[in-house]
Design an enzyme around this catalytic site. Structure first.
Site, short mmCIF file in Angstrom:
data_model
loop_
_atom_site.label_atom_id
_atom_site.label_comp_id
_atom_site.label_asym_id
_atom_site.label_seq_id
_atom_site.Cartn_x
_atom_site.Cartn_y
_atom_site.Cartn_z
N CYS A 274 -6.35 3.48 -52.25
CA CYS A 274 -7.74 3.00 -52.12
C CYS A 274 -8.01 2.39 -50.76
O CYS A 274 -9.02 2.69 -50.11
CB CYS A 274 -8.07 2.02 -53.25
SG CYS A 274 -7.10 0.48 -53.23
N HIS A 334 -8.14 -3.48 -55.62
CA HIS A 334 -8.81 -2.20 -55.39
C HIS A 334 -9.99 -2.42 -54.45
O HIS A 334 -10.56 -3.51 -54.38
CB HIS A 334 -9.30 -1.61 -56.72
CG HIS A 334 -9.82 -0.21 -56.63
ND1 HIS A 334 -9.05 0.84 -56.22
CD2 HIS A 334 -11.06 0.31 -56.88
CE1 HIS A 334 -9.78 1.96 -56.23
NE2 HIS A 334 -10.99 1.65 -56.62
N HIS A 346 -14.63 5.97 -53.66
CA HIS A 346 -13.33 5.30 -53.60
C HIS A 346 -12.22 6.30 -53.93
O HIS A 346 -12.47 7.41 -54.39
CB HIS A 346 -13.28 4.11 -54.55
CG HIS A 346 -13.44 4.47 -56.01
ND1 HIS A 346 -12.86 3.75 -57.02
CD2 HIS A 346 -14.12 5.48 -56.64
CE1 HIS A 346 -13.16 4.27 -58.19
NE2 HIS A 346 -13.92 5.32 -57.99
#
Length: 386
Positions: A274, A334, A346
């Site tokens: 990520c 994240h 993402h």
């Protein structure tokens, strides 16, 4: 005297000099831990590995640091706590055995930096062709390196070309070209059917050569040479000058990677985690983010997202994990890039879109529930004075 030393010696001055040896050792160990927190608050980007033991005649300090000031501070502390004999066996990296060759220029399209030396060890991050790493020491088959963004890890020797400071300066000054297409192959001759020299991914940097019939001659830091299609590259200097950090450009770049698989530790078009995704997108637009999501949340400035995310702008970073509560600290695990209308992009399984609109087929209730905060990296446009 260094302010850190004054603070850490307070315990000694309060307790007095006439302490039993074990008590003094405990005080020094506490002071040593304080120095570690000061000089290496994030061990991913700073090295402070100092231990100590007593012999019959002296106290021995041993270990490694990457900052001369850290060693100096610890030695000063040790002399204050142990006014008797002191043996200094602390190394400041790069290791002296490396000589003057303490840099490497990456010669693979994507090179894997691991958390420990070994092909089966965790992938910590990646570096790409043309980037310079600082080589700190040799390990079993690997070298401990620090990447251009400060991240530490182990890199195989076949991934880079050795260089000293003069070599790095020469590489920096040489005319270079950067790959601007998603993927290409360097060929031995200016022909699509010629033997490959190596593969290349977007952002790879080469020494630039002349153009020949729609091709550009390029050279790697290890001396290998070949040709790339002229349409796939740009002068590195011109490319750098053309970077424009805007929300529209961030979205355009991010969309290039839709479908790229998630890869823990990945920071390239071959695979991204990520934060590797956000880092790559921003780097291709001329801005360097920190490596991990928990580090990127310290970049830029906080933005109150609003109940419906109405305060966010295209290109803002969204962070997820656990909010601070009941004595537990915030935990960021994240990161995503906000687009507009509650939509974001993402790397989760693969690079893909998500939405916080319950009516959207991309609705992501899981991440909605763990949203923590947003940060703005892109500066507000400058308004000319009237």
């Amino acid at each position: 005297m260094h302010c850190l030393l004054l603070h850490l010696l307070a315990a000694l001055s309060i307790s007095g000099q006439a302490q039993p040896a074990d008590s003094v050792g405990l005080l020094f160990q506490t002071a040593l831990q304080g120095a570690r927190r000061h000089f290496a608050p994030d061990r991913r980007v700073a090295l402070f590995d100092i231990a100590w033991n007593r012999t019959a005649d002296a106290v021995v300090l041993h270990g490694e640091v990457d900052n001369p000031a850290a060693k100096d501070s610890v030695l000063e502390l040790a002399r204050a706590y142990f006014p008797g004999g002191l043996i200094d066996s602390v190394l400041v990296l790069p290791h002296p055995a490396l000589g003057t060759n303490t840099f490497g220029i990456v010669v693979l399209s994507v090179a894997n930096v691991r958390s420990r030396p070994g092909e089966s060890e965790e992938l910590a991050t990646q570096v790409t062709m043309g980037q310079v790493v600082k080589v700190l020491k040799k390990g079993p088959g690997y070298y401990y390196v620090q990447s251009y963004d400060g991240y530490l890890g182990w890199l195989g020797s076949d991934a880079f070309q050795w260089a000293d400071r003069a070599g790095v300066d020469e590489w920096a000054a040489a005319p270079k070209t950067v790959l601007t297409s998603y993927f290409e192959v360097v060929r031995e001759r200016p022909s699509a059917g010629a033997q490959p020299v190596c593969d290349a991914v977007i952002g790879n940097i080469f020494r630039a050569g002349p153009r020949k019939r729609g091709w550009v001659e390029v050279r790697l830091a290890d001396g290998r040479a070949g040709f790339l299609p002229a349409a796939s590259v740009q002068s590195y200097a011109a490319w750098q000058q053309s970077r424009n950090l805007t929300g529209a450009n961030i979205e355009r770049t991010a969309r290039m990677f839709v479908g790229v698989p998630y890869l823990w530790g990945g920071t390239s078009s071959k695979g991204m985690d990520c934060s590797g995704f956000t880092k790559t997108v921003f780097r291709l637009n001329g801005h360097e983010l920190s490596r991990d999501a928990s580090q990127q949340v310290l970049n830029g400035r906080d933005i109150d997202a609003g109940k419906e995310f109405e305060n966010l702008a295209k290109g803002d970073l969204m962070f997820f994990g656990r909010k601070a509560d009941e004595g537990r600290p915030e935990r960021i695990t994240h990161v995503a890039i906000y687009l507009e209308n509650r939509r974001f992009i993402h790397s989760s399984g693969r690079v893909q879109f998500g939405s916080f609109d319950p009516a959207s087929p991309e609705y992501d209730d899981y991440n909605l529930k763990r949203f923590v905060r947003a940060r703005r990296i892109i500066p507000a446009p400058t308004v000319p004075e009237r």
